[in-house]
Design a protein around this motif. Structure first.
Motif, PDB file in Angstrom:
ATOM      1  N   GLU A 230      23.400 -57.816  -0.731  1.00  0.00           N
ATOM      2  CA  GLU A 230      22.093 -57.422  -0.217  1.00  0.00           C
ATOM      3  C   GLU A 230      21.249 -56.695  -1.254  1.00  0.00           C
ATOM      4  O   GLU A 230      20.029 -56.829  -1.270  1.00  0.00           O
ATOM      5  CB  GLU A 230      22.264 -56.531   1.017  1.00  0.00           C
ATOM      6  CG  GLU A 230      22.871 -57.243   2.213  1.00  0.00           C
ATOM      7  CD  GLU A 230      22.934 -56.356   3.428  1.00  0.00           C
ATOM      8  OE1 GLU A 230      22.514 -55.174   3.331  1.00  0.00           O
ATOM      9  OE2 GLU A 230      23.396 -56.832   4.475  1.00  0.00           O
ATOM     10  N   LYS A 231      21.900 -55.914  -2.133  1.00  0.00           N
ATOM     11  CA  LYS A 231      21.150 -55.049  -3.043  1.00  0.00           C
ATOM     12  C   LYS A 231      21.099 -55.561  -4.483  1.00  0.00           C
ATOM     13  O   LYS A 231      20.099 -55.377  -5.172  1.00  0.00           O
ATOM     14  CB  LYS A 231      21.740 -53.638  -3.017  1.00  0.00           C
ATOM     15  CG  LYS A 231      21.600 -52.951  -1.660  1.00  0.00           C
ATOM     16  CD  LYS A 231      22.188 -51.555  -1.714  1.00  0.00           C
ATOM     17  CE  LYS A 231      22.062 -50.859  -0.363  1.00  0.00           C
ATOM     18  NZ  LYS A 231      22.660 -49.492  -0.409  1.00  0.00           N
ATOM     19  N   GLY A 232      22.175 -56.131  -4.974  1.00  0.00           N
ATOM     20  CA  GLY A 232      22.218 -56.568  -6.355  1.00  0.00           C
ATOM     21  C   GLY A 232      23.522 -56.164  -6.999  1.00  0.00           C
ATOM     22  O   GLY A 232      24.576 -56.181  -6.359  1.00  0.00           O
ATOM     23  N   ILE A 233      23.481 -55.767  -8.262  1.00  0.00           N
ATOM     24  CA  ILE A 233      24.688 -55.371  -8.971  1.00  0.00           C
ATOM     25  C   ILE A 233      24.512 -53.974  -9.560  1.00  0.00           C
ATOM     26  O   ILE A 233      23.396 -53.517  -9.804  1.00  0.00           O
ATOM     27  CB  ILE A 233      25.058 -56.381 -10.086  1.00  0.00           C
ATOM     28  CG1 ILE A 233      23.979 -56.415 -11.180  1.00  0.00           C
ATOM     29  CG2 ILE A 233      25.265 -57.773  -9.503  1.00  0.00           C
ATOM     30  CD1 ILE A 233      24.346 -57.293 -12.379  1.00  0.00           C
ATOM     31  N   ARG A 277      21.629 -49.885 -12.248  1.00  0.00           N
ATOM     32  CA  ARG A 277      21.588 -50.846 -11.146  1.00  0.00           C
ATOM     33  C   ARG A 277      20.577 -51.941 -11.474  1.00  0.00           C
ATOM     34  O   ARG A 277      19.552 -51.675 -12.115  1.00  0.00           O
ATOM     35  CB  ARG A 277      21.181 -50.165  -9.834  1.00  0.00           C
ATOM     36  CG  ARG A 277      22.214 -49.203  -9.272  1.00  0.00           C
ATOM     37  CD  ARG A 277      21.757 -48.671  -7.910  1.00  0.00           C
ATOM     38  NE  ARG A 277      22.776 -47.889  -7.252  1.00  0.00           N
ATOM     39  CZ  ARG A 277      22.904 -46.574  -7.370  1.00  0.00           C
ATOM     40  NH1 ARG A 277      22.034 -45.902  -8.127  1.00  0.00           N
ATOM     41  NH2 ARG A 277      23.863 -45.929  -6.742  1.00  0.00           N
ATOM     42  N   TYR A 278      20.860 -53.127 -10.983  1.00  0.00           N
ATOM     43  CA  TYR A 278      19.991 -54.279 -11.224  1.00  0.00           C
ATOM     44  C   TYR A 278      19.757 -54.970  -9.878  1.00  0.00           C
ATOM     45  O   TYR A 278      20.597 -55.754  -9.417  1.00  0.00           O
ATOM     46  CB  TYR A 278      20.635 -55.215 -12.251  1.00  0.00           C
ATOM     47  CG  TYR A 278      20.949 -54.486 -13.536  1.00  0.00           C
ATOM     48  CD1 TYR A 278      20.005 -54.382 -14.557  1.00  0.00           C
ATOM     49  CD2 TYR A 278      22.181 -53.844 -13.716  1.00  0.00           C
ATOM     50  CE1 TYR A 278      20.270 -53.677 -15.724  1.00  0.00           C
ATOM     51  CE2 TYR A 278      22.463 -53.145 -14.884  1.00  0.00           C
ATOM     52  CZ  TYR A 278      21.500 -53.068 -15.882  1.00  0.00           C
ATOM     53  OH  TYR A 278      21.769 -52.359 -17.027  1.00  0.00           O
ATOM     54  N   PRO A 279      18.635 -54.656  -9.220  1.00  0.00           N
ATOM     55  CA  PRO A 279      18.394 -55.141  -7.850  1.00  0.00           C
ATOM     56  C   PRO A 279      18.152 -56.642  -7.792  1.00  0.00           C
ATOM     57  O   PRO A 279      17.560 -57.226  -8.708  1.00  0.00           O
ATOM     58  CB  PRO A 279      17.165 -54.352  -7.404  1.00  0.00           C
ATOM     59  CG  PRO A 279      16.477 -53.963  -8.668  1.00  0.00           C
ATOM     60  CD  PRO A 279      17.553 -53.766  -9.690  1.00  0.00           C
ATOM     61  N   VAL A 280      18.587 -57.224  -6.704  1.00  0.00           N
ATOM     62  CA  VAL A 280      18.483 -58.666  -6.547  1.00  0.00           C
ATOM     63  C   VAL A 280      17.044 -59.129  -6.394  1.00  0.00           C
ATOM     64  O   VAL A 280      16.706 -60.269  -6.708  1.00  0.00           O
ATOM     65  CB  VAL A 280      19.347 -59.125  -5.354  1.00  0.00           C
ATOM     66  CG1 VAL A 280      18.754 -58.654  -4.035  1.00  0.00           C
ATOM     67  CG2 VAL A 280      19.524 -60.624  -5.354  1.00  0.00           C
ATOM     68  N   PRO A 289      13.861 -58.559 -16.763  1.00  0.00           N
ATOM     69  CA  PRO A 289      13.472 -59.806 -17.438  1.00  0.00           C
ATOM     70  C   PRO A 289      13.808 -60.994 -16.534  1.00  0.00           C
ATOM     71  O   PRO A 289      14.831 -60.975 -15.842  1.00  0.00           O
ATOM     72  CB  PRO A 289      14.328 -59.805 -18.706  1.00  0.00           C
ATOM     73  CG  PRO A 289      14.706 -58.377 -18.918  1.00  0.00           C
ATOM     74  CD  PRO A 289      14.802 -57.760 -17.566  1.00  0.00           C
ATOM     75  N   PRO A 290      12.980 -62.011 -16.521  1.00  0.00           N
ATOM     76  CA  PRO A 290      13.203 -63.139 -15.604  1.00  0.00           C
ATOM     77  C   PRO A 290      14.590 -63.760 -15.718  1.00  0.00           C
ATOM     78  O   PRO A 290      15.202 -64.096 -14.700  1.00  0.00           O
ATOM     79  CB  PRO A 290      12.111 -64.135 -16.001  1.00  0.00           C
ATOM     80  CG  PRO A 290      11.025 -63.291 -16.589  1.00  0.00           C
ATOM     81  CD  PRO A 290      11.716 -62.164 -17.279  1.00  0.00           C
ATOM     82  N   ASP A 291      15.112 -63.908 -16.935  1.00  0.00           N
ATOM     83  CA  ASP A 291      16.433 -64.516 -17.095  1.00  0.00           C
ATOM     84  C   ASP A 291      17.522 -63.653 -16.464  1.00  0.00           C
ATOM     85  O   ASP A 291      18.463 -64.166 -15.836  1.00  0.00           O
ATOM     86  CB  ASP A 291      16.758 -64.726 -18.574  1.00  0.00           C
ATOM     87  CG  ASP A 291      15.926 -65.827 -19.196  1.00  0.00           C
ATOM     88  OD1 ASP A 291      15.402 -66.661 -18.442  1.00  0.00           O
ATOM     89  OD2 ASP A 291      15.793 -65.849 -20.432  1.00  0.00           O
ATOM     90  N   LEU A 292      17.416 -62.327 -16.626  1.00  0.00           N
ATOM     91  CA  LEU A 292      18.403 -61.435 -16.042  1.00  0.00           C
ATOM     92  C   LEU A 292      18.294 -61.437 -14.517  1.00  0.00           C
ATOM     93  O   LEU A 292      19.312 -61.446 -13.811  1.00  0.00           O
ATOM     94  CB  LEU A 292      18.224 -60.015 -16.580  1.00  0.00           C
ATOM     95  CG  LEU A 292      19.165 -58.957 -15.988  1.00  0.00           C
ATOM     96  CD1 LEU A 292      20.623 -59.347 -16.183  1.00  0.00           C
ATOM     97  CD2 LEU A 292      18.887 -57.587 -16.611  1.00  0.00           C
ATOM     98  N   LEU A 293      17.073 -61.443 -13.998  1.00  0.00           N
ATOM     99  CA  LEU A 293      16.893 -61.478 -12.547  1.00  0.00           C
ATOM    100  C   LEU A 293      17.533 -62.733 -11.954  1.00  0.00           C
ATOM    101  O   LEU A 293      18.219 -62.676 -10.921  1.00  0.00           O
ATOM    102  CB  LEU A 293      15.402 -61.427 -12.198  1.00  0.00           C
ATOM    103  CG  LEU A 293      15.061 -61.492 -10.704  1.00  0.00           C
ATOM    104  CD1 LEU A 293      15.719 -60.355  -9.933  1.00  0.00           C
ATOM    105  CD2 LEU A 293      13.546 -61.468 -10.507  1.00  0.00           C
ATOM    106  N   ALA A 295      20.019 -64.373 -13.181  1.00  0.00           N
ATOM    107  CA  ALA A 295      21.469 -64.220 -13.276  1.00  0.00           C
ATOM    108  C   ALA A 295      21.994 -63.317 -12.164  1.00  0.00           C
ATOM    109  O   ALA A 295      23.028 -63.609 -11.550  1.00  0.00           O
ATOM    110  CB  ALA A 295      21.846 -63.652 -14.643  1.00  0.00           C
ATOM    111  N   VAL A 296      21.287 -62.219 -11.886  1.00  0.00           N
ATOM    112  CA  VAL A 296      21.689 -61.324 -10.798  1.00  0.00           C
ATOM    113  C   VAL A 296      21.661 -62.067  -9.469  1.00  0.00           C
ATOM    114  O   VAL A 296      22.585 -61.945  -8.644  1.00  0.00           O
ATOM    115  CB  VAL A 296      20.782 -60.080 -10.753  1.00  0.00           C
ATOM    116  CG1 VAL A 296      21.057 -59.253  -9.505  1.00  0.00           C
ATOM    117  CG2 VAL A 296      20.981 -59.231 -12.006  1.00  0.00           C
ATOM    118  N   GLN A 297      20.635 -62.834  -9.247  1.00  0.00           N
ATOM    119  CA  GLN A 297      20.532 -63.592  -8.005  1.00  0.00           C
ATOM    120  C   GLN A 297      21.668 -64.600  -7.862  1.00  0.00           C
ATOM    121  O   GLN A 297      22.166 -64.842  -6.762  1.00  0.00           O
ATOM    122  CB  GLN A 297      19.174 -64.276  -7.932  1.00  0.00           C
ATOM    123  CG  GLN A 297      18.020 -63.298  -7.752  1.00  0.00           C
ATOM    124  CD  GLN A 297      16.648 -63.934  -7.934  1.00  0.00           C
ATOM    125  OE1 GLN A 297      16.526 -65.013  -8.514  1.00  0.00           O
ATOM    126  NE2 GLN A 297      15.618 -63.257  -7.459  1.00  0.00           N
TER     127      GLN A 297
END
Length: 307
Positions: A230-233, A277-280, A289-293, A295-297
């Protein structure tokens, strides 16, 4: 067909018979790089407990990866007891026949948290592969909100495409890493543990060259990656999680002889330090950064439930 043959035959991750779409109320994953502090601050075990519901959680230990299960069980029972946990015990699973016992599946399904200790991930999967205990882990996590943690071998086995063996090479090479099928609780990535301490970047790259559809997660010792759908990593502990994204990479692997040096062009690499923290959804603080987002998703997307 053994697990390794099946892994090669299936290729990309595709649901098959016996796999159902998972539910959104799944538990969290706590992927520990090994050598977590069990005697002083215990920050990783504390975080694991927080995600499991606190000291009142029913914690079960899976010690099948180690050749010294009694010693591992005693160590973790003591560590969790010192953190106030009253209900912590090892599952009686050390051989494959144990994983078919109804009482084992029942104990897993009643747990708030399952912690998988270190040892040998190949040994762990020999015990668990296609057993009722493995199915119970999936149901507990995906359908029962059970938090599942794993350290060292237990971390490597979290992924579906698992590093089973391979030396820490100095340069990325073809064919130096053996892979197998893991627990499949994390289907979008390959996990490598003791990452910075054992200089395993080239090993992880060697594995990713064969599977550029997957992300690579290198987790340092006394460090954990927490995956919350729900939140991310979040990264906890004292080290770094190295996230490698080969989605856009170009490689020469098909034209190489075994142990030939790999060319990998266009890799994305992110270092994620503890305490971050890296939110989803990319919100909160500076935008990712778009690439990291992306990847988190991918990391928080649920895989199929194996029943």
């Amino acid at each position: 067909m053994n697990r390794r043959d099946l892994l090669g035959a299936l290729g990309a991750l595709l649901p098959s018979q016996g796999l159902l779409a998972s539910q959104p109320d799944r538990g969290k994953l706590v992927i520990v790089g090994g050598a977590e502090n069990r005697w002083k601050d215990r920050s990783i075990l504390r975080s694991f407990l927080e995600h499991a519901g606190g000291s009142s959680a029913r914690v079960r230990l899976l010690v099948a990866a180690t050749s010294r299960p009694a010693e591992a069980a005693e160590s973790y029972v003591r560590a969790f007891s010192d953190l106030g946990v009253k209900d912590c015990e090892a599952l009686p699973v050390v051989a494959r026949t144990d994983a078919f016992l109804p009482e084992v599946s029942k104990s897993i399904l009643e747990a708030n948290a399952v912690f998988i200790t270190g040892g040998d991930q190949a040994r762990l999967m020999t015990v668990l592969w296609e057993t009722p205990a493995m199915a119970a882990l999936h149901r507990a996590h995906h359908l029962g909100s059970c938090c599942i943690g794993g350290t060292s071998a237990g971390a490597a086995a979290m992924s579906r495409h698992m590093i089973a063996d391979g030396v820490a090479v100095h340069r990325a090479r073809k064919g130096v890493v053996e892979t197998d099928i893991g627990l499949g609780l994390l289907t979008s990535a390959i996990v490598d543990q003791h990452f910075s301490e054992r200089r395993r970047l080239a090993r992880l790259l060697s594995a990713l060259a064969r599977r550029p559809d997957l992300l690579g997660l290198g987790v340092d010792e006394n460090t954990a990656l927490v995956i919350d759908g729900e939140k991310g990593i979040e990264v906890v502990g004292t080290g770094v999680v190295t996230l490698v994204d080969p989605t856009y990479a170009r490689t020469n692997i098909d034209g190489l002889e075994e142990e030939g040096l790999l060319e990998l062009l266009g890799l994305r690499l992110h270092t994620l330090p503890s305490g971050h923290r890296y939110p989803v959804n990319g919100s909160g603080g500076a935008a990712l950064p778009p690439d990291l987002l992306k990847a988190v998703q991918r990391l928080v997307q649920p895989g199929p439930v194996r029943l």
